[in-house]
Design a protein around this motif. Structure first.
Motif, PDB file in Angstrom:
ATOM      1  N   VAL A 145       0.789  -1.241   0.125  1.00 20.40           N
ATOM      2  CA  VAL A 145       0.030   0.081  -0.023  1.00 20.40           C
ATOM      3  C   VAL A 145       0.562   1.160   0.052  1.00 20.40           C
ATOM      4  O   VAL A 145       0.377   2.385  -0.548  1.00 20.40           O
ATOM      5  CB  VAL A 145      -1.015  -0.033   1.049  1.00 20.40           C
ATOM      6  N   GLN A 146       1.945   1.218   0.517  1.00 20.26           N
ATOM      7  CA  GLN A 146       2.981   2.316   0.481  1.00 20.26           C
ATOM      8  C   GLN A 146       3.322   2.898  -0.619  1.00 20.26           C
ATOM      9  O   GLN A 146       3.372   4.217  -1.042  1.00 20.26           O
ATOM     10  CB  GLN A 146       4.194   2.125   1.576  1.00 20.26           C
ATOM     11  N   ARG A 147       3.680   1.668  -1.628  1.00 17.19           N
ATOM     12  CA  ARG A 147       4.012   2.178  -2.904  1.00 17.19           C
ATOM     13  C   ARG A 147       2.842   2.793  -3.783  1.00 17.19           C
ATOM     14  O   ARG A 147       3.216   3.497  -4.551  1.00 17.19           O
ATOM     15  CB  ARG A 147       4.462   0.820  -3.601  1.00 17.19           C
ATOM     16  N   ILE A 148       1.716   2.289  -3.566  1.00 15.53           N
ATOM     17  CA  ILE A 148       0.439   2.603  -4.323  1.00 15.53           C
ATOM     18  C   ILE A 148       0.221   4.260  -4.024  1.00 15.53           C
ATOM     19  O   ILE A 148      -0.068   5.158  -4.759  1.00 15.53           O
ATOM     20  CB  ILE A 148      -0.736   1.579  -3.935  1.00 15.53           C
ATOM     21  N   LEU A 149       0.378   4.346  -2.584  1.00 15.89           N
ATOM     22  CA  LEU A 149       0.392   5.765  -2.072  1.00 15.89           C
ATOM     23  C   LEU A 149       1.301   6.686  -2.749  1.00 15.89           C
ATOM     24  O   LEU A 149       1.184   7.765  -3.053  1.00 15.89           O
ATOM     25  CB  LEU A 149       0.349   5.708  -0.562  1.00 15.89           C
ATOM     26  N   LEU A 150       2.639   6.239  -2.933  1.00 17.63           N
ATOM     27  CA  LEU A 150       3.654   7.129  -3.528  1.00 17.63           C
ATOM     28  C   LEU A 150       3.565   7.200  -4.951  1.00 17.63           C
ATOM     29  O   LEU A 150       3.707   8.484  -5.138  1.00 17.63           O
ATOM     30  CB  LEU A 150       4.991   6.343  -3.212  1.00 17.63           C
ATOM     31  N   TYR A 151       3.137   6.499  -5.661  1.00 23.96           N
ATOM     32  CA  TYR A 151       3.072   6.678  -6.909  1.00 23.96           C
ATOM     33  C   TYR A 151       1.800   7.626  -7.240  1.00 23.96           C
ATOM     34  O   TYR A 151       1.754   8.255  -8.107  1.00 23.96           O
ATOM     35  CB  TYR A 151       2.952   5.261  -7.764  1.00 23.96           C
ATOM     36  N   PHE A 152       0.767   7.206  -6.417  1.00 23.93           N
ATOM     37  CA  PHE A 152      -0.425   8.393  -6.584  1.00 23.93           C
ATOM     38  C   PHE A 152       0.102   9.694  -6.322  1.00 23.93           C
ATOM     39  O   PHE A 152      -0.362  10.639  -7.040  1.00 23.93           O
ATOM     40  CB  PHE A 152      -1.428   7.845  -5.554  1.00 23.93           C
ATOM     41  N   ALA A 153       0.889   9.876  -5.181  1.00 22.69           N
ATOM     42  CA  ALA A 153       1.500  11.317  -4.992  1.00 22.69           C
ATOM     43  C   ALA A 153       2.464  11.807  -6.165  1.00 22.69           C
ATOM     44  O   ALA A 153       2.049  12.761  -6.396  1.00 22.69           O
ATOM     45  CB  ALA A 153       1.944  11.143  -3.514  1.00 22.69           C
ATOM     46  N   LEU A 154       3.127  11.230  -6.489  1.00 24.28           N
ATOM     47  CA  LEU A 154       4.124  11.493  -7.542  1.00 24.28           C
ATOM     48  C   LEU A 154       3.332  11.900  -8.726  1.00 24.28           C
ATOM     49  O   LEU A 154       3.627  12.927  -9.365  1.00 24.28           O
ATOM     50  CB  LEU A 154       5.184  10.521  -7.784  1.00 24.28           C
ATOM     51  N   THR A 155       2.536  11.283  -9.111  1.00 22.58           N
ATOM     52  CA  THR A 155       1.644  11.415 -10.395  1.00 22.58           C
ATOM     53  C   THR A 155       0.935  12.583 -10.259  1.00 22.58           C
ATOM     54  O   THR A 155       0.723  13.544 -10.986  1.00 22.58           O
ATOM     55  CB  THR A 155       0.553  10.302 -10.625  1.00 22.58           C
ATOM     56  N   GLY A 156       0.315  12.810  -9.109  1.00 25.52           N
ATOM     57  CA  GLY A 156      -0.742  14.278  -8.901  1.00 25.52           C
ATOM     58  C   GLY A 156       0.491  15.282  -8.502  1.00 25.52           C
ATOM     59  O   GLY A 156       0.055  16.228  -9.163  1.00 25.52           O
ATOM     60  N   THR A 157       1.595  15.355  -8.218  1.00 31.66           N
ATOM     61  CA  THR A 157       2.621  16.219  -8.162  1.00 31.66           C
ATOM     62  C   THR A 157       2.863  16.833  -9.414  1.00 31.66           C
ATOM     63  O   THR A 157       2.907  18.083  -9.711  1.00 31.66           O
ATOM     64  CB  THR A 157       3.897  15.907  -7.509  1.00 31.66           C
ATOM     65  N   ILE A 158       3.176  16.036 -10.415  1.00 28.82           N
ATOM     66  CA  ILE A 158       3.449  16.262 -11.858  1.00 28.82           C
ATOM     67  C   ILE A 158       2.176  16.921 -12.536  1.00 28.82           C
ATOM     68  O   ILE A 158       2.498  17.991 -13.295  1.00 28.82           O
ATOM     69  CB  ILE A 158       3.755  14.904 -12.591  1.00 28.82           C
ATOM     70  N   VAL A 159       0.904  16.356 -12.248  1.00 30.65           N
ATOM     71  CA  VAL A 159      -0.501  16.688 -13.111  1.00 30.65           C
ATOM     72  C   VAL A 159      -0.575  18.023 -12.592  1.00 30.65           C
ATOM     73  O   VAL A 159      -1.039  18.978 -13.328  1.00 30.65           O
ATOM     74  CB  VAL A 159      -1.199  15.754 -12.711  1.00 30.65           C
ATOM     75  N   LEU A 160      -0.402  18.463 -11.109  1.00 33.75           N
ATOM     76  CA  LEU A 160      -0.854  19.469 -10.667  1.00 33.75           C
ATOM     77  C   LEU A 160      -0.075  20.750 -10.358  1.00 33.75           C
ATOM     78  O   LEU A 160      -0.275  21.884 -10.157  1.00 33.75           O
ATOM     79  CB  LEU A 160      -1.476  19.371  -9.030  1.00 33.75           C
ATOM     80  N   ALA A 161       1.298  20.384 -11.107  1.00 28.05           N
ATOM     81  CA  ALA A 161       2.507  21.459 -11.238  1.00 28.05           C
ATOM     82  C   ALA A 161       1.980  22.734 -11.631  1.00 28.05           C
ATOM     83  O   ALA A 161       2.021  23.799 -11.270  1.00 28.05           O
ATOM     84  CB  ALA A 161       3.593  20.932 -11.341  1.00 28.05           C
ATOM     85  N   LEU A 162       1.402  22.592 -12.917  1.00 31.02           N
ATOM     86  CA  LEU A 162       0.937  23.675 -13.776  1.00 31.02           C
ATOM     87  C   LEU A 162      -0.053  24.609 -13.041  1.00 31.02           C
ATOM     88  O   LEU A 162      -0.013  25.662 -13.261  1.00 31.02           O
ATOM     89  CB  LEU A 162       0.739  23.256 -15.264  1.00 31.02           C
ATOM     90  N   PRO A 163      -1.238  23.783 -13.009  1.00 30.43           N
ATOM     91  CA  PRO A 163      -2.272  24.527 -12.197  1.00 30.43           C
ATOM     92  C   PRO A 163      -1.944  25.242 -11.065  1.00 30.43           C
ATOM     93  O   PRO A 163      -2.370  26.454 -10.702  1.00 30.43           O
ATOM     94  CB  PRO A 163      -3.519  23.376 -11.788  1.00 30.43           C
ATOM     95  N   ALA A 164      -1.045  24.631 -10.101  1.00 32.47           N
ATOM     96  CA  ALA A 164      -0.620  25.444  -8.889  1.00 32.47           C
ATOM     97  C   ALA A 164       0.090  26.645  -9.326  1.00 32.47           C
ATOM     98  O   ALA A 164       0.162  27.795  -8.663  1.00 32.47           O
ATOM     99  CB  ALA A 164       0.082  24.322  -8.125  1.00 32.47           C
ATOM    100  N   TYR A 165       1.116  26.593 -10.233  1.00 39.34           N
ATOM    101  CA  TYR A 165       1.622  27.615 -11.063  1.00 39.34           C
ATOM    102  C   TYR A 165       1.190  28.772 -11.272  1.00 39.34           C
ATOM    103  O   TYR A 165       1.466  29.940 -10.749  1.00 39.34           O
ATOM    104  CB  TYR A 165       2.700  27.056 -11.917  1.00 39.34           C
ATOM    105  N   LEU A 166       0.070  28.401 -11.914  1.00 37.09           N
ATOM    106  CA  LEU A 166      -0.890  29.392 -12.704  1.00 37.09           C
ATOM    107  C   LEU A 166      -1.791  30.311 -11.506  1.00 37.09           C
ATOM    108  O   LEU A 166      -1.910  31.375 -11.696  1.00 37.09           O
ATOM    109  CB  LEU A 166      -1.835  28.848 -13.587  1.00 37.09           C
ATOM    110  N   THR A 167      -1.941  29.731 -10.459  1.00 38.28           N
ATOM    111  CA  THR A 167      -2.797  30.311  -9.469  1.00 38.28           C
ATOM    112  C   THR A 167      -2.021  30.318  -8.110  1.00 38.28           C
ATOM    113  O   THR A 167      -2.364  30.421  -7.004  1.00 38.28           O
ATOM    114  CB  THR A 167      -3.875  29.152  -9.139  1.00 38.28           C
TER     115      THR A 167
END
Length: 321
Positions: free
Chosen positions: A195-217
């Motif tokens: 479960v720790q690996r599942i959580l980590l890859y979820f968080a890493l993917t989210g960090t990449i996907v949300l980087a641009l929206p976070a930068y713009l706002t």
């Protein structure tokens, strides 16, 4: 005479004894109950912080913090090999549905009363009943189906959608659908992935996907806001870990209804912290939901026990009635 070491057997007995006595569905239900309480507290913090920071910034910093917490812990325990996976597509799908759930639920919490946003999220059992049947063949029977639909009716009683449909309500329902699909992905992944690996890859993917929206706002958080963000990350990761353990141990159609505890908890916290006074429909709907939850749990908590055959005798031949 050679002595046989007892430590390994004793350890296995001590760690597995409780789960064996309670049964996997009860263990899963207990994990889901703990997850429900923790995630309700997280929702309250998100609602408070959402009045001060853009949602994209909150989401980005949350998944970034989870990555920074879980990543080093996973590597420390298992080295770089702990990051290796043969199921990248499964992790990607889990991350997509998980992010859809998280973004939709965070937005709904900030624009709706806490109890309403939580109640609408419980269209998820309806989705879970369908997805668990299609993915795993898990069936609760017609009584369990009625109980699940009754729980959905209790959610509608709380939400009172006839008074007007806020865009946040639609997003909350879509987030619930994404949550159900994310649970299916987690259930499949936990057959081979920790479960720790599942959580980590979820968080890493989210960090990449949300980087641009976070930068713009982007809005730099204050120290106090940073503290609230850390609280969101801790409660969020703990809640997700607990829910992952819940679906790992128990059937989805059993553990999912336990999450209904969040409805009365959210009503209480909303009243206590945000002066959101729940009406009689909230309490009536909660009673319907609890009744449905108990009915489904009782249906599935006692699996049939196969008879023990005496090796010295043949089993009796069944007679026709």
């Amino acid at each position: 005479m050679v002595a046989i070491p007892q430590s390994a057997g004793a350890t296995a007995t001590s760690t597995g004894g409780l789960a064996e006595r309670l049964g996997p569905n009860v263990v899963g239900a207990l994990w889901m109950f703990a997850s429900a309480i923790v995630l309700t507290l997280q929702a309250a913090v998100v609602k408070h912080l959402g009045q001060e920071l853009p949602i994209a910034v909150i989401l980005f910093l949350r998944v970034l913090m989870i990555s920074l917490m879980v990543g080093p812990m996973l590597i420390w325990r298992g080295g770089l090999r702990a990051l290796a996976t043969r199921r990248p597509l499964g992790h990607l799908m889990r991350a997509v549905f998980g992010l859809g759930m998280m973004a939709g639920s965070f937005y709904a919490v900030t624009v709706l009363p806490l109890a309403d946003a939580t109640a609408l999220s419980f269209t998820r059992p309806l989705w879970s009943m369908l997805t668990s049947y299609l993915a795993f063949g898990e069936v609760v029977g017609w009584i369990g189906g009625i109980a699940t639909f009754s729980g959905f009716g209790g959610v509608l009683v709380i939400a009172q959608p006839q008074s007007g449909i806020h865009p946040g309500m639609i997003i909350a329902v879509l987030a619930a659908a994404s949550s159900s699909l994310a649970l299916v992905c987690i259930k499949r992944l936990t057959t081979t992935e920790p479960v720790q690996r599942i959580l980590l890859y979820f968080a890493l993917t989210g960090t990449i996907v949300l980087a641009l929206p976070a930068y713009l706002t982007w809005q730099t958080p204050t120290l106090i806001q940073l503290g609230w963000l850390i609280a969101i990350a801790i409660t969020g990761s703990a809640g997700q870990l607990m829910s992952s353990l819940a679906v790992k141990h128990g059937d989805m159609t059993v553990v999912t209804p336990i999450d209904f505890v969040r409805v009365p908890a959210a009503a209480f916290i909303g009243f206590l912290l945000f002066a959101e006074l729940p009406d009689v429909w909230t309490f009536l709907g909660s009673l319907i939901i609890f009744g449905s939850t108990v009915a489904i749990l009782r249906l599935r908590r006692r699996p049939p026990v196969a008879p023990i055959e005496d090796p010295g005798h043949s089993p009796p031949t069944p007679t026709k009635s």
